[in-house]
Write a protein that holds these residues in place. Structure first.
Motif, PDB file in Angstrom:
ATOM      1  N   GLY A 120      69.944  55.082  35.097  1.00  0.00           N
ATOM      2  CA  GLY A 120      68.982  54.244  34.885  1.00  0.00           C
ATOM      3  C   GLY A 120      68.324  54.004  34.429  1.00  0.00           C
ATOM      4  N   ASP A 121      67.579  53.332  35.733  1.00  0.00           N
ATOM      5  CA  ASP A 121      65.851  53.268  36.176  1.00  0.00           C
ATOM      6  C   ASP A 121      64.833  53.765  35.847  1.00  0.00           C
ATOM      7  OD1 ASP A 121      67.504  50.235  36.715  1.00  0.00           O
ATOM      8  OD2 ASP A 121      67.739  50.642  39.889  1.00  0.00           O
ATOM      9  N   ILE A 122      65.718  55.064  35.932  1.00  0.00           N
ATOM     10  CA  ILE A 122      64.521  56.197  36.079  1.00  0.00           C
ATOM     11  C   ILE A 122      63.993  56.493  34.655  1.00  0.00           C
ATOM     12  CG2 ILE A 122      64.111  58.462  36.512  1.00  0.00           C
ATOM     13  CD1 ILE A 122      65.847  58.518  39.054  1.00  0.00           C
ATOM     14  N   GLU A 123      65.765  56.387  33.720  1.00  0.00           N
ATOM     15  CA  GLU A 123      65.010  56.538  32.366  1.00  0.00           C
ATOM     16  C   GLU A 123      64.654  55.551  31.321  1.00  0.00           C
ATOM     17  OE1 GLU A 123      69.002  59.171  31.536  1.00  0.00           O
ATOM     18  OE2 GLU A 123      69.558  57.040  30.926  1.00  0.00           O
ATOM     19  N   ASN A 124      65.045  54.135  32.532  1.00  0.00           N
ATOM     20  CA  ASN A 124      64.203  53.094  31.539  1.00  0.00           C
ATOM     21  C   ASN A 124      62.236  53.084  32.171  1.00  0.00           C
ATOM     22  OD1 ASN A 124      66.073  51.891  30.541  1.00  0.00           O
ATOM     23  ND2 ASN A 124      66.563  50.221  32.371  1.00  0.00           N
ATOM     24  N   ALA A 125      62.462  53.723  33.323  1.00  0.00           N
ATOM     25  CA  ALA A 125      61.135  53.770  33.689  1.00  0.00           C
ATOM     26  C   ALA A 125      60.390  55.075  32.717  1.00  0.00           C
ATOM     27  CB  ALA A 125      60.604  54.408  35.047  1.00  0.00           C
ATOM     28  N   GLN A 126      61.021  56.245  32.631  1.00  0.00           N
ATOM     29  CA  GLN A 126      60.803  57.169  31.661  1.00  0.00           C
ATOM     30  C   GLN A 126      60.220  56.902  29.896  1.00  0.00           C
ATOM     31  OE1 GLN A 126      63.355  60.210  32.031  1.00  0.00           O
ATOM     32  NE2 GLN A 126      62.360  61.756  33.400  1.00  0.00           N
ATOM     33  N   ARG A 127      61.152  56.048  29.523  1.00  0.00           N
ATOM     34  CA  ARG A 127      60.625  55.223  28.496  1.00  0.00           C
ATOM     35  C   ARG A 127      59.486  54.587  28.726  1.00  0.00           C
ATOM     36  NH1 ARG A 127      65.919  55.234  28.224  1.00  0.00           N
ATOM     37  NH2 ARG A 127      66.927  53.297  28.893  1.00  0.00           N
ATOM     38  N   LYS A 180      48.115  45.403  32.099  1.00  0.00           N
ATOM     39  CA  LYS A 180      47.273  46.865  32.396  1.00  0.00           C
ATOM     40  C   LYS A 180      47.991  47.730  32.462  1.00  0.00           C
ATOM     41  CE  LYS A 180      43.326  44.292  34.265  1.00  0.00           C
ATOM     42  NZ  LYS A 180      42.398  44.101  35.467  1.00  0.00           N
ATOM     43  N   PRO A 181      47.542  49.605  32.394  1.00  0.00           N
ATOM     44  CA  PRO A 181      48.191  50.216  32.436  1.00  0.00           C
ATOM     45  C   PRO A 181      48.199  50.494  33.662  1.00  0.00           C
ATOM     46  CG  PRO A 181      47.034  51.041  30.445  1.00  0.00           C
ATOM     47  CD  PRO A 181      46.293  49.158  31.029  1.00  0.00           C
ATOM     48  N   GLU A 182      47.719  50.236  34.424  1.00  0.00           N
ATOM     49  CA  GLU A 182      48.035  50.518  35.932  1.00  0.00           C
ATOM     50  C   GLU A 182      49.026  50.077  36.649  1.00  0.00           C
ATOM     51  OE1 GLU A 182      43.866  48.313  36.251  1.00  0.00           O
ATOM     52  OE2 GLU A 182      45.283  49.406  35.425  1.00  0.00           O
ATOM     53  N   VAL A 183      49.274  48.531  36.342  1.00  0.00           N
ATOM     54  CA  VAL A 183      50.512  47.929  36.410  1.00  0.00           C
ATOM     55  C   VAL A 183      51.874  47.844  36.126  1.00  0.00           C
ATOM     56  CG1 VAL A 183      51.269  45.600  36.702  1.00  0.00           C
ATOM     57  CG2 VAL A 183      49.106  45.012  36.991  1.00  0.00           C
ATOM     58  N   VAL A 184      52.121  48.459  34.756  1.00  0.00           N
ATOM     59  CA  VAL A 184      52.938  49.365  34.141  1.00  0.00           C
ATOM     60  C   VAL A 184      53.417  50.577  35.101  1.00  0.00           C
ATOM     61  CG1 VAL A 184      53.855  50.288  32.262  1.00  0.00           C
ATOM     62  CG2 VAL A 184      52.349  48.609  32.150  1.00  0.00           C
ATOM     63  N   VAL A 185      52.651  51.527  35.701  1.00  0.00           N
ATOM     64  CA  VAL A 185      52.865  52.737  36.520  1.00  0.00           C
ATOM     65  C   VAL A 185      53.517  52.199  37.798  1.00  0.00           C
ATOM     66  CG1 VAL A 185      51.777  54.352  37.647  1.00  0.00           C
ATOM     67  CG2 VAL A 185      51.409  53.866  34.802  1.00  0.00           C
ATOM     68  N   LEU A 220      52.653  54.296  27.544  1.00  0.00           N
ATOM     69  CA  LEU A 220      51.501  54.712  27.807  1.00  0.00           C
ATOM     70  C   LEU A 220      50.688  55.956  27.641  1.00  0.00           C
ATOM     71  CD1 LEU A 220      51.634  53.121  31.565  1.00  0.00           C
ATOM     72  CD2 LEU A 220      50.808  52.590  29.806  1.00  0.00           C
ATOM     73  N   LEU A 221      52.087  57.581  27.578  1.00  0.00           N
ATOM     74  CA  LEU A 221      51.436  58.472  27.119  1.00  0.00           C
ATOM     75  C   LEU A 221      51.028  58.362  25.859  1.00  0.00           C
ATOM     76  CD1 LEU A 221      53.178  60.234  29.362  1.00  0.00           C
ATOM     77  CD2 LEU A 221      50.625  60.318  29.720  1.00  0.00           C
ATOM     78  N   ASN A 222      51.748  58.005  24.773  1.00  0.00           N
ATOM     79  CA  ASN A 222      51.697  57.782  23.519  1.00  0.00           C
ATOM     80  C   ASN A 222      50.237  57.287  22.882  1.00  0.00           C
ATOM     81  OD1 ASN A 222      53.973  59.550  22.722  1.00  0.00           O
ATOM     82  ND2 ASN A 222      55.146  57.195  22.404  1.00  0.00           N
ATOM     83  N   ALA A 225      50.154  57.528  34.664  1.00  0.00           N
ATOM     84  CA  ALA A 225      51.392  57.905  33.868  1.00  0.00           C
ATOM     85  C   ALA A 225      52.120  59.600  34.064  1.00  0.00           C
ATOM     86  CB  ALA A 225      51.052  57.248  32.674  1.00  0.00           C
ATOM     87  N   MET A 226      51.302  60.435  33.510  1.00  0.00           N
ATOM     88  CA  MET A 226      51.301  61.662  33.864  1.00  0.00           C
ATOM     89  C   MET A 226      52.192  61.967  35.353  1.00  0.00           C
ATOM     90  SD  MET A 226      48.546  63.560  31.686  1.00  0.00           S
ATOM     91  CE  MET A 226      49.330  65.110  31.696  1.00  0.00           C
TER      92      MET A 226
END
Length: 248
Positions: A63-70, A45-50, A75-77, A85-86
């Protein structure tokens, strides 16, 4: 439970430079990651990904922050107005010291009608954006956001504290003290940082007895709390002595 373990990251107050206080969250992060592994399954579910993104970002590693951003971009796409996600993306930008990008992510949220499904996220978005505006001295915009937050949740101590900071920055110490009073009560008079701010503004507003009372309450719980005795308690006592001598 995962949100509780992440609370230091989710609820942390951002300072005027756009950074947050560094807190050792190693144990909380381990517990959070263990719980997230239990939810690790296909088609999450999206909430779990967030939540996974917040846990990843909490390491503070670039690196962890950039991976999270990807992952958040994915999700935002799929849903450009998915509020969690925003907000998480804005959080990531703040961690990367990209305050303008964070502001641009938060401003659309502040203009949306509140969604009852995401009450907590709207509140956090208002407060994060208010912190940014306070840092850039846009006090009227920060005040408006904090008041929206209070209208939604009168028990939001962070909103009352931020309102106190707005008035303090404008040197309206009596108004600042009134708002810090509410934040202090909502924290059951146990937060030393809010107690310090309240006592300071009492002092500036020439409410010396009130300043001394708050100092005693803070020092009773945190005897070594920095600057409290020297900068506020001793000064308030001296002001009372001077006022008493002038009356003789």
């Amino acid at each position: 439970m995962i949100r509780i373990y992440l609370s230091n990251d989710l609820d942390q107050e951002w300072d005027e430079s756009g950074q947050k206080e560094v807190i050792d969250n190693t144990e909380a992060l381990r517990a959070c990651q263990a719980l997230l592994r239990e939810l690790d399954r296909p088609n999450k579910k999206p909430e779990v990904v967030v939540l996974e993104c917040y846990a990843q970002m909490s390491t503070g590693a670039k690196g962890d922050i950039e991976n999270a951003q990807r992952r958040l971009v994915e999700l935002l796409n799929a849903d450009r107005e998915y509020i969690p996600a925003m907000l998480a993306m804005a959080h990531s930008h703040m961690l990367m010291k990209q305050t303008p990008k964070a502001r641009n992510m938060l401003k659309p949220i502040s203009k949306m009608p509140p969604n009852p499904l995401f009450v907590e996220e709207f509140e956090r978005a208002y407060l994060m954006l208010a912190d940014i505006y306070i840092g850039s001295k846009k006090f009227d915009l920060a005040q408006e956001l904090c008041e929206k937050c209070v209208a939604q949740n009168k028990s939001c101590g962070r909103a009352w504290e931020s309102l106190g900071l707005v008035f303090e920055k404008e040197q309206s110490y009596r108004d600042a003290a009134e708002h810090y009073e509410t934040a202090w009560r909502l924290q059951n008079e146990t937060s030393p940082s809010i107690g310090f701010k309240l006592a300071f503004n009492y002092l500036k507003a020439q409410r010396y007895i009130d300043a001394i009372t708050v100092c005693h309450k803070v020092l009773a719980q945190y005897p070594q709390y920095p600057r409290m005795k020297k900068e506020i308690l001793d000064r308030a006592r001296q002001c009372i002595r001077v006022a008493t001598d002038d009356q003789r």
